[in-house]
Write an enzyme that holds these catalytic residues in place. Structure first.
Site, PDB file in Angstrom:
ATOM      1  N   GLU A 269     -33.521   1.112 -68.888  1.00  0.00           N
ATOM      2  CA  GLU A 269     -32.864   1.764 -67.749  1.00  0.00           C
ATOM      3  C   GLU A 269     -32.449   0.688 -66.742  1.00  0.00           C
ATOM      4  O   GLU A 269     -33.296   0.017 -66.141  1.00  0.00           O
ATOM      5  CB  GLU A 269     -33.809   2.797 -67.108  1.00  0.00           C
ATOM      6  CG  GLU A 269     -33.082   3.658 -66.095  1.00  0.00           C
ATOM      7  CD  GLU A 269     -33.929   4.828 -65.600  1.00  0.00           C
ATOM      8  OE1 GLU A 269     -34.762   5.343 -66.358  1.00  0.00           O
ATOM      9  OE2 GLU A 269     -33.731   5.207 -64.435  1.00  0.00           O
TER      10      GLU A 269
ATOM     11  N   LYS B 184     -41.978  10.618 -63.132  1.00  0.00           N
ATOM     12  CA  LYS B 184     -41.168   9.859 -64.112  1.00  0.00           C
ATOM     13  C   LYS B 184     -40.732   8.547 -63.476  1.00  0.00           C
ATOM     14  O   LYS B 184     -40.753   7.489 -64.116  1.00  0.00           O
ATOM     15  CB  LYS B 184     -39.970  10.708 -64.547  1.00  0.00           C
ATOM     16  CG  LYS B 184     -39.149  10.112 -65.680  1.00  0.00           C
ATOM     17  CD  LYS B 184     -38.071   9.157 -65.211  1.00  0.00           C
ATOM     18  CE  LYS B 184     -37.274   8.601 -66.384  1.00  0.00           C
ATOM     19  NZ  LYS B 184     -36.318   7.576 -65.953  1.00  0.00           N
TER      20      LYS B 184
ATOM     21  N   ASP C  22     -49.903   0.661 -75.058  1.00  0.00           N
ATOM     22  CA  ASP C  22     -49.457   1.946 -75.595  1.00  0.00           C
ATOM     23  C   ASP C  22     -49.036   2.863 -74.442  1.00  0.00           C
ATOM     24  O   ASP C  22     -49.868   3.515 -73.812  1.00  0.00           O
ATOM     25  CB  ASP C  22     -50.622   2.548 -76.401  1.00  0.00           C
ATOM     26  CG  ASP C  22     -50.290   3.887 -77.016  1.00  0.00           C
ATOM     27  OD1 ASP C  22     -49.272   4.493 -76.627  1.00  0.00           O
ATOM     28  OD2 ASP C  22     -51.059   4.327 -77.876  1.00  0.00           O
TER      29      ASP C  22
ATOM     30  N   HIS D 174     -27.119   3.481 -58.961  1.00  0.00           N
ATOM     31  CA  HIS D 174     -27.021   3.739 -60.401  1.00  0.00           C
ATOM     32  C   HIS D 174     -25.602   3.562 -60.922  1.00  0.00           C
ATOM     33  O   HIS D 174     -25.392   3.110 -62.029  1.00  0.00           O
ATOM     34  CB  HIS D 174     -27.456   5.185 -60.687  1.00  0.00           C
ATOM     35  CG  HIS D 174     -28.940   5.306 -60.832  1.00  0.00           C
ATOM     36  ND1 HIS D 174     -29.549   6.366 -61.449  1.00  0.00           N
ATOM     37  CD2 HIS D 174     -29.939   4.487 -60.441  1.00  0.00           C
ATOM     38  CE1 HIS D 174     -30.852   6.198 -61.419  1.00  0.00           C
ATOM     39  NE2 HIS D 174     -31.114   5.070 -60.806  1.00  0.00           N
TER      40      HIS D 174
HETATM   41  C1  MEV Z   1     -34.771   7.813 -62.484  1.00  0.00           C
HETATM   42  O1  MEV Z   1     -35.111   7.120 -63.664  1.00  0.00           O
HETATM   43  C2  MEV Z   1     -36.001   8.003 -61.633  1.00  0.00           C
HETATM   44  C3  MEV Z   1     -35.802   8.851 -60.382  1.00  0.00           C
HETATM   45  O2  MEV Z   1     -35.228  10.101 -60.732  1.00  0.00           O
HETATM   46  C4  MEV Z   1     -37.172   9.014 -59.776  1.00  0.00           C
HETATM   47  C5  MEV Z   1     -37.213   9.990 -58.616  1.00  0.00           C
HETATM   48  O3  MEV Z   1     -36.363  10.903 -58.552  1.00  0.00           O
HETATM   49  O4  MEV Z   1     -38.149   9.846 -57.809  1.00  0.00           O
HETATM   50  C6  MEV Z   1     -34.855   8.188 -59.423  1.00  0.00           C
END
Ligand code: MEV
Length: 433
Positions: free
Chosen positions: A82, A276, A292, A389
């Site tokens: 990413e 995430k 892992d 992004h």
């Molecule tokens: C993207 O990989 C991760 C985010 O969505 C985390 C978040 O929203 O806190 C930017």
């Protein structure tokens, strides 16, 4: 699949024979060969990490400098596909370096395993004889754990857990392990399988009960490791955080960040994405160091649900003057054995980190997760996430479309303030040439 199409002994075929059997264009087949690591020793190691290997699948390995943890300076090795993750961690590290960086502490290092079994005999017999069973288990297992014990690890506790109220006749031996710098999966699983044998023997020989009263269902480590936990945090004067917010046209940034974490603490839809983002940082170090990441993810997501609903793993604490963001998370990692000592780049990742032990690596990973979380929250509550992004997204699309350096430059100028899509970029390149 049609039975006639079943391939016998696929694993015995050479790389060439395996690839030949795949329904691929010549161009794709060539790419599989082109992607192979050319240094034979490294290629051999990577080939053998898995089975039926046809090629080597690469991810970028990057670094985030300026990461201060407990007053020690680190450069974090990060493997991720990413594009914005490395930049996010590096940005957070640089920003918080001016405020003492990150702090971290290990809250526990105990790992867990279970022997799951069904017992149709008297419950009281099992309970009354449990101490004798435990002694028998520990006596039998001595040869397996001698080396680990010498180093200060071993088995810390064995408990009998009665689950019969929720599943008929179901019990567990719940075992706590100290595996020091090893992730310990092999050690734990070998111990548990031996314990299962001891249990069977104890029932038939010591209790003199019918073996059929006992069903050993399985013996396996648990990736739920709430007692192998680490805490990382970073603090900043509220006034400084708000001053930073002002530069981004956001007044009261501290309170916006507090609200963002509050939302992730009560809403599962947001909590999953929030966590995430934390794992963007943790997995990148886990992958780099050969740990892992599926185990880490599974354990931490369960931990995020420990209060009955899934919630944010990080939290914010504010008093009159100071803003603190904190991440508390189970991370059962290893720095000896496994892929960490086998994968050539994992070894280098460990070297970049200064060859930490497991406890230090837990702290590093937690900080990487917290840094990724902080960066995401700062972007989300100010300019939005797409700004950062999109430029990376544009670079990826331009690469996919084989744009020339001149076209890339022109596209970057053209799409500066615009929304980007693959078709629009393709259209732009057509019109440009
Ligand atoms: C993207 O990989 C991760 C985010 O969505 C985390 C978040 O929203 O806190 C930017």
């Amino acid at each position: 699949m049609d039975k006639k199409e079943t391939i016998e002994g696929f694993y015995k075929l050479s790389r060439q024979e395996k690839i030949a059997l795949l329904n691929l264009s010549n161009e794709s087949k060539k790419l599989l060969y082109d992607a192979l690591i050319t240094e034979p020793k490294i290629a051999g190691i990577i080939d053998e990490l898995s089975e039926n290997t046809i090629s080597h699948y690469s991810f970028p390995m990057g670094v985030a400098p300026n990461v201060w943890i407990n007053n020690k300076l680190y450069t974090l090795p990060l493997v991720t596909e990413e594009s914005s993750v490395v930049a996010a961690i590096a940005k957070a590290a640089k920003f918080w370096a001016a405020y003492g960086g990150f702090q971290a502490t290990v809250l526990g290092t105990k790992k867990k395993g279970q022997v799951h079994f069904f017992w149709k005999g008297e419950k009281s017999l099992l309970i009354n004889k449990f101490d004798a069973l435990k002694d028998f288990i520990l006596f039998r297992i001595r040869p397996y754990i001698r080396r680990m014990q010498k180093r200060g690890g071993g088995i810390s506790n064995i408990e009998l857990v009665d689950k019969t109220a929720i599943l008929d006749n179901y019990y567990q031996l719940d075992v706590s392990f100290e595996t020091l710098d090893a992730m310990g999966a092999n050690f734990i699983n070998s111990c548990l399988e031996d314990m299962a044998k001891s249990l069977r023997q104890f029932v038939s020989c010591d209790l003199e009960m019918d073996e059929n009263l006992l069903e050993i269902n399985m013996a396996i480590l648990s990736n739920y490791t709430p007692n192998c936990r680490v805490k990382a945090w970073a603090s900043i004067p509220i006034a400084d955080l708000n001053r930073y917010g002002d530069q981004l046209n956001i007044s009261n940034l501290a309170s916006k960040l507090e609200h963002a974490v509050a939302i992730a603490s009560i809403d599962v839809g947001r909590a999953v994405t929030h966590n995430k983002g934390i794992f963007n940082g943790i997995d990148a170090v886990a992958l780099a160091t050969g740990n892992d990441w599926r185990a880490l993810e599974a354990g931490a997501h369960a931990y995020a649900s420990r209060k009955g609903s899934y919630a944010s793993l990080s939290k914010v604490a504010m008093n009159n003057t100071s803003f603190t963001i904190e991440l508390e998370i189970p991370l059962a990692v290893g720095t000896v054995g496994g892929i960490t000592n086998l994968h050539p780049l994992a070894k280098i990742a460990m070297e970049i980190l200064g060859k930490p032990g497991a406890e230090e690596l837990m702290q590093i990973m937690a900080v990487s997760g917290l840094a990724a979380n902080l960066s995401a929250l700062l972007a989300l509550t100010t300019s939005g996430i797409q700004k950062g992004h999109m430029s990376m997204h544009l670079s990826n699309i331009l690469r996919q479309l084989d744009a020339t350096e001149e076209q890339k430059e022109a596209a970057k100028n053209f799409f500066k303030e615009k929304t980007i899509s693959y078709s629009e970029v393709a259209e732009f390149l057509k019109s440009y040439s």
